[in-house]
Design an enzyme around this catalytic site. Structure first.
Site, PDB file in Angstrom:
ATOM      1  N   GLY A  53       0.757  -1.342  -0.391  1.00  0.00           N
ATOM      2  CA  GLY A  53      -0.189   0.146   0.012  1.00  0.00           C
ATOM      3  C   GLY A  53       0.392   1.225  -0.105  1.00  0.00           C
ATOM      4  O   GLY A  53      -0.270   2.096  -0.202  1.00  0.00           O
ATOM      5  N   VAL A  63      24.917   3.877 -11.066  1.00  0.00           N
ATOM      6  CA  VAL A  63      25.625   4.866 -10.422  1.00  0.00           C
ATOM      7  C   VAL A  63      26.681   5.221 -12.353  1.00  0.00           C
ATOM      8  O   VAL A  63      26.756   6.944 -11.214  1.00  0.00           O
ATOM      9  CB  VAL A  63      25.186   5.007  -9.040  1.00  0.00           C
ATOM     10  N   ASN A  89      23.439   5.308  -1.910  1.00  0.00           N
ATOM     11  CA  ASN A  89      23.720   4.706  -1.405  1.00  0.00           C
ATOM     12  C   ASN A  89      24.349   3.246  -1.024  1.00  0.00           C
ATOM     13  O   ASN A  89      25.363   2.290  -1.296  1.00  0.00           O
ATOM     14  CB  ASN A  89      22.821   4.036  -0.248  1.00  0.00           C
ATOM     15  N   SER A 141      31.079   5.170   5.424  1.00  0.00           N
ATOM     16  CA  SER A 141      31.650   4.239   6.238  1.00  0.00           C
ATOM     17  C   SER A 141      31.851   4.886   7.511  1.00  0.00           C
ATOM     18  O   SER A 141      32.307   5.384   7.265  1.00  0.00           O
ATOM     19  CB  SER A 141      31.656   3.053   5.842  1.00  0.00           C
ATOM     20  N   ASN A 148      40.761   0.894   7.269  1.00  0.00           N
ATOM     21  CA  ASN A 148      41.305   0.237   7.869  1.00  0.00           C
ATOM     22  C   ASN A 148      42.543  -0.522   6.757  1.00  0.00           C
ATOM     23  O   ASN A 148      42.439  -0.526   5.253  1.00  0.00           O
ATOM     24  CB  ASN A 148      40.093  -0.669   7.294  1.00  0.00           C
ATOM     25  N   TYR A 154      38.162   2.127  -0.744  1.00  0.00           N
ATOM     26  CA  TYR A 154      36.972   1.954   0.280  1.00  0.00           C
ATOM     27  C   TYR A 154      37.160   2.756   0.860  1.00  0.00           C
ATOM     28  O   TYR A 154      35.981   4.254   1.072  1.00  0.00           O
ATOM     29  CB  TYR A 154      36.673   0.614   0.898  1.00  0.00           C
ATOM     30  N   ALA A 155      37.793   3.590   2.188  1.00  0.00           N
ATOM     31  CA  ALA A 155      38.601   4.154   2.681  1.00  0.00           C
ATOM     32  C   ALA A 155      37.987   5.752   2.317  1.00  0.00           C
ATOM     33  O   ALA A 155      37.693   6.820   3.063  1.00  0.00           O
ATOM     34  CB  ALA A 155      39.076   4.086   3.573  1.00  0.00           C
ATOM     35  N   ALA A 156      38.956   5.204   1.284  1.00  0.00           N
ATOM     36  CA  ALA A 156      39.190   6.831   0.984  1.00  0.00           C
ATOM     37  C   ALA A 156      37.735   7.699  -0.158  1.00  0.00           C
ATOM     38  O   ALA A 156      37.591   8.703   0.344  1.00  0.00           O
ATOM     39  CB  ALA A 156      40.568   7.213  -1.214  1.00  0.00           C
ATOM     40  N   LYS A 158      34.559   6.907   1.378  1.00  0.00           N
ATOM     41  CA  LYS A 158      34.446   7.237   2.474  1.00  0.00           C
ATOM     42  C   LYS A 158      34.709   8.389   3.220  1.00  0.00           C
ATOM     43  O   LYS A 158      33.797   9.425   3.353  1.00  0.00           O
ATOM     44  CB  LYS A 158      34.202   5.982   2.738  1.00  0.00           C
ATOM     45  N   ILE A 187      27.282  -3.349   9.284  1.00  0.00           N
ATOM     46  CA  ILE A 187      25.621  -3.882   8.829  1.00  0.00           C
ATOM     47  C   ILE A 187      25.657  -5.184   8.761  1.00  0.00           C
ATOM     48  O   ILE A 187      26.548  -5.652   7.455  1.00  0.00           O
ATOM     49  CB  ILE A 187      25.243  -2.596   8.623  1.00  0.00           C
TER      50      ILE A 187
HETATM   51  P1  NDP Z   1      25.250  -3.806  -0.924  1.00  0.00           P
HETATM   52  O1  NDP Z   1      26.618  -5.193  -0.897  1.00  0.00           O
HETATM   53  O2  NDP Z   1      24.572  -5.358   0.263  1.00  0.00           O
HETATM   54  O3  NDP Z   1      24.203  -3.634  -1.809  1.00  0.00           O
HETATM   55  C1  NDP Z   1      24.495  -2.430  -2.962  1.00  0.00           C
HETATM   56  C2  NDP Z   1      23.395  -1.982  -3.446  1.00  0.00           C
HETATM   57  O4  NDP Z   1      24.430  -1.272  -4.026  1.00  0.00           O
HETATM   58  C3  NDP Z   1      22.436  -3.229  -4.160  1.00  0.00           C
HETATM   59  O5  NDP Z   1      21.676  -2.949  -4.065  1.00  0.00           O
HETATM   60  C4  NDP Z   1      23.671  -2.963  -5.574  1.00  0.00           C
HETATM   61  O6  NDP Z   1      22.257  -2.812  -6.193  1.00  0.00           O
HETATM   62  C5  NDP Z   1      24.317  -1.247  -5.379  1.00  0.00           C
HETATM   63  N1  NDP Z   1      24.954  -1.247  -6.229  1.00  0.00           N
HETATM   64  C6  NDP Z   1      25.959  -1.511  -6.022  1.00  0.00           C
HETATM   65  N2  NDP Z   1      26.906  -0.853  -7.580  1.00  0.00           N
HETATM   66  C7  NDP Z   1      26.050  -0.533  -8.926  1.00  0.00           C
HETATM   67  C8  NDP Z   1      25.958   0.414  -9.083  1.00  0.00           C
HETATM   68  N3  NDP Z   1      27.003   0.640 -10.376  1.00  0.00           N
HETATM   69  N4  NDP Z   1      24.674   0.979  -9.597  1.00  0.00           N
HETATM   70  C9  NDP Z   1      24.010   0.923  -9.333  1.00  0.00           C
HETATM   71  N5  NDP Z   1      23.787   0.655  -7.667  1.00  0.00           N
HETATM   72  C10 NDP Z   1      25.120  -0.273  -7.544  1.00  0.00           C
HETATM   73  O7  NDP Z   1      25.479  -3.539   0.178  1.00  0.00           O
HETATM   74  P2  NDP Z   1      25.594  -2.355   1.498  1.00  0.00           P
HETATM   75  O8  NDP Z   1      23.763  -2.512   1.890  1.00  0.00           O
HETATM   76  O9  NDP Z   1      25.830  -3.494   2.695  1.00  0.00           O
HETATM   77  O10 NDP Z   1      25.556  -1.700   1.367  1.00  0.00           O
HETATM   78  C11 NDP Z   1      24.848  -0.311   0.872  1.00  0.00           C
HETATM   79  C12 NDP Z   1      26.519   0.965   0.666  1.00  0.00           C
HETATM   80  O11 NDP Z   1      26.316   1.190   2.693  1.00  0.00           O
HETATM   81  C13 NDP Z   1      27.079   1.154   0.181  1.00  0.00           C
HETATM   82  O12 NDP Z   1      27.217   1.788   0.427  1.00  0.00           O
HETATM   83  C14 NDP Z   1      28.376   0.648   1.520  1.00  0.00           C
HETATM   84  O13 NDP Z   1      29.537   1.238   0.746  1.00  0.00           O
HETATM   85  C15 NDP Z   1      28.039   0.669   2.688  1.00  0.00           C
HETATM   86  N6  NDP Z   1      28.259   0.472   4.514  1.00  0.00           N
HETATM   87  C16 NDP Z   1      27.651  -0.676   3.928  1.00  0.00           C
HETATM   88  C17 NDP Z   1      28.229  -0.807   5.842  1.00  0.00           C
HETATM   89  C18 NDP Z   1      27.751  -2.630   5.300  1.00  0.00           C
HETATM   90  O14 NDP Z   1      28.565  -3.107   6.869  1.00  0.00           O
HETATM   91  N7  NDP Z   1      27.674  -3.450   5.632  1.00  0.00           N
HETATM   92  C19 NDP Z   1      29.151  -1.161   6.564  1.00  0.00           C
HETATM   93  C20 NDP Z   1      29.157   1.019   6.356  1.00  0.00           C
HETATM   94  C21 NDP Z   1      28.288   1.672   4.755  1.00  0.00           C
HETATM   95  P3  NDP Z   1      22.590  -4.257  -7.904  1.00  0.00           P
HETATM   96  O15 NDP Z   1      21.564  -4.755  -7.475  1.00  0.00           O
HETATM   97  O16 NDP Z   1      22.150  -2.886  -9.373  1.00  0.00           O
HETATM   98  O17 NDP Z   1      23.616  -5.128  -7.608  1.00  0.00           O
END
Ligand code: NDP
Length: 246
Positions: A53, A63, A89, A141, A148, A154-156, A158, A187
């Site tokens: 809903g 992206v 994200n 992050s 790390n 990745y660190a750069a 973020k 997470i």
């Molecule tokens: P996941 O790997 O579970 O999911 C990543 C998401 O990003 C997916 O929806 C994926 O979509 C999308 N994605 C990746 N590359 C592209 C692209 N080129 N174009 C469009 N979409 C894209 O990651 P998380 O959920 O764990 O992480 C989400 C964010 O949070 C990230 O930025 C990550 O760096 C950050 N983060 C995560 C942490 C963690 O512990 N998990 C900790 C700190 C930060 P698709 O279905 O198209 O692949």
């Protein structure tokens, strides 16, 4: 509290993990949500939300495709009349010690995590400037704050998001647009599961609150920053890390 009724939101990386959690939480608070991911990956989350809903649709977007990203906010405004909340994200890791890191992996991480946020924010602030309001939220992050080993790229990327957000926050503050960062710790998502398989980590020792975070923990912080109640908060880094970095 944190009612987002009438707002239009775009979330990248919404197919799974944290982005999916953010899309669900924003929709649950009344926002119309455009859930973006590659190909048809975000269709399932959009369908789930509409079946419950809520107002949602999927957008197929890579992206790193700067031209497509540049068009997306304008398309959303044409279809839905406005764009209030943008959550950048989507993110990847290509972890490796610097000595062995391939240039293409560096470029992929910086391109997906940092340059895509530049493209998205640049396109999104145009309608937001006209509206004289909006919310841009980047998902950084804890690693961008602490560093790390094995994660220089990745660190750069973020840490770059934090500087980017603070600079942009100053540019657009006079138009009622806020730019903030959420910095999650560890997470429980596909991304963390991949790391956990390689190295055994005792979360109870590493994380003062003694558990991994959930996508919902991060989504709650995003909803707060997206809401009218956070109108006086900009250029802020909101840590959602269980105390990993204080
Ligand atoms: P996941 O790997 O579970 O999911 C990543 C998401 O990003 C997916 O929806 C994926 O979509 C999308 N994605 C990746 N590359 C592209 C692209 N080129 N174009 C469009 N979409 C894209 O990651 P998380 O959920 O764990 O992480 C989400 C964010 O949070 C990230 O930025 C990550 O760096 C950050 N983060 C995560 C942490 C963690 O512990 N998990 C900790 C700190 C930060 P698709 O279905 O198209 O692949």
């Amino acid at each position: 509290m944190f009612d987002l009724t009438g707002k239009v939101a775009l979330v990248t990386g919404a197919s799974r993990g944290i982005g999916r959690g953010i899309a669900c939480a924003l929709a649950g608070r009344g926002a119309m949500v455009v859930a973006a991911a590659r190909g048809d990956h975000a269709l399932a989350v959009a369908a789930e939300l509409t079946s419950r809903g809520y107002r949602a649709e999927a957008a197929a977007i890579d992206v790193t495709d700067a031209a497509a990203i540049a068009q997306l906010p304008g398309d959303i405004v044409r279809r839905h009349g406005r764009l209030d909340i943008v959550v950048s994200n989507a993110g990847i890791t290509r972890d490796q010690l610097l000595a062995r890191m391939k240039r293409e992996d560096w470029d992929a991480v910086i391109g997906t995590n940092l340059t895509a946020t530049f493209s998205l924010a640049q396109a999104a602030i145009r309608p937001m400037l006209k509206q004289r309001g909006g919310r841009i939220i980047a998902i950084s992050s804890v690693v961008g704050q602490t560093g790390n080993a094995g994660q220089t790229s990745y660190a750069a990327s973020k840490a770059g998001l934090i500087g980017f957000a603070k600079a942009l926050a100053r540019e657009v503050a006079s138009r009622g647009i806020t730019v903030n960062v959420v910095a999650p710790g560890m997470i429980d998502t596909d991304m963390t599961r991949a790391i956990a398989e390689k190295v055994q980590i005792d979360w109870a020792v590493e994380i003062p609150l003694g558990r991994l975070g959930t996508p919902e923990d991060v989504a709650a912080a995003v909803c707060f920053l997206a809401a009218d109640e956070a109108a006086y908060i900009t250029g802020h880094v909101l840590a959602v890390n269980g105390g990993m970095y204080m």
